[in-house]
Design an enzyme around this catalytic site. Sequence first.
Site, PDB file in Angstrom:
ATOM      1  N   TYR A  75       0.845  -1.197   0.000  1.00 43.65           N
ATOM      2  CA  TYR A  75       0.000   0.000   0.000  1.00 43.65           C
ATOM      3  C   TYR A  75       0.873   1.236   0.000  1.00 43.65           C
ATOM      4  CZ  TYR A  75      -2.947   3.764   1.792  1.00 43.65           C
ATOM      5  OH  TYR A  75      -3.590   4.967   1.949  1.00 43.65           O
ATOM      6  N   CYS A 167       2.830  -7.513   1.447  1.00 41.27           N
ATOM      7  CA  CYS A 167       3.957  -8.252   0.853  1.00 41.27           C
ATOM      8  C   CYS A 167       3.720  -9.764   0.862  1.00 41.27           C
ATOM      9  CB  CYS A 167       5.262  -7.896   1.551  1.00 41.27           C
ATOM     10  SG  CYS A 167       5.608  -6.131   1.521  1.00 41.27           S
TER      11      CYS A 167
END
Length: 218
Positions: A75, A167
Amino acid sequence: MAELVIRNLGMQPYQETWEAMKAFTASRDKDTPDELWCLEHPPVYTQGQAGKAEHILAPGDIPVIQVDRGGQVTYHGPGQLVVYLMVDLPRAGVGVRTMVDIIEQGIVTVLAELGVTAAPRADAPGVYVDGAKIASLGLRVKRGCSFHGLALNVAMDMAPFLRINPCGYANMPMCQVTDFAPGVSVADLAERLSGALAASLKGDPVIRTDGWQALADS
């Protein structure tokens, strides 16, 4: 010492920045100075080349962009320092692994100056404080030149991270610099980190504050 251009670009849209990175990398030659772009993005999720859809849990009204960097979903949003590193790796005398080390150690060094103890992890690229991720990395290399780079959480709304597996790790705890060093700004971190990265890359920094149009003209 080779010239290294540092551009402080402020808030920039993700898609246009990505296109500018690709254009810069495609058009550069052996004499083109390396560049670091320091900026912020409006809220956006970016999904790396190996990204799996199941790691995007509930994006809601935040756009998701499939990109050409390594890694999974992350993000970006206001209050996060993004640094893109356009570096001719052979000319700098570094490989991809060394470049990752330079980025991680630059973040660790700058956070230490603020009294924050951070470290990379061998099993998950990025930088962590007490097990929580404070910075993410994702690079692409084309014709020996890197682009994309790092995202350091400084003073942002952290809630959007709860809507993804950051991730690719479910329940990955996330943190930001102001959790440990209140009052620090993105601009302060940009100056500190770009200086540390320039020193590690043995570049002679030239600071430019010209805006978005300069990227298309450079």
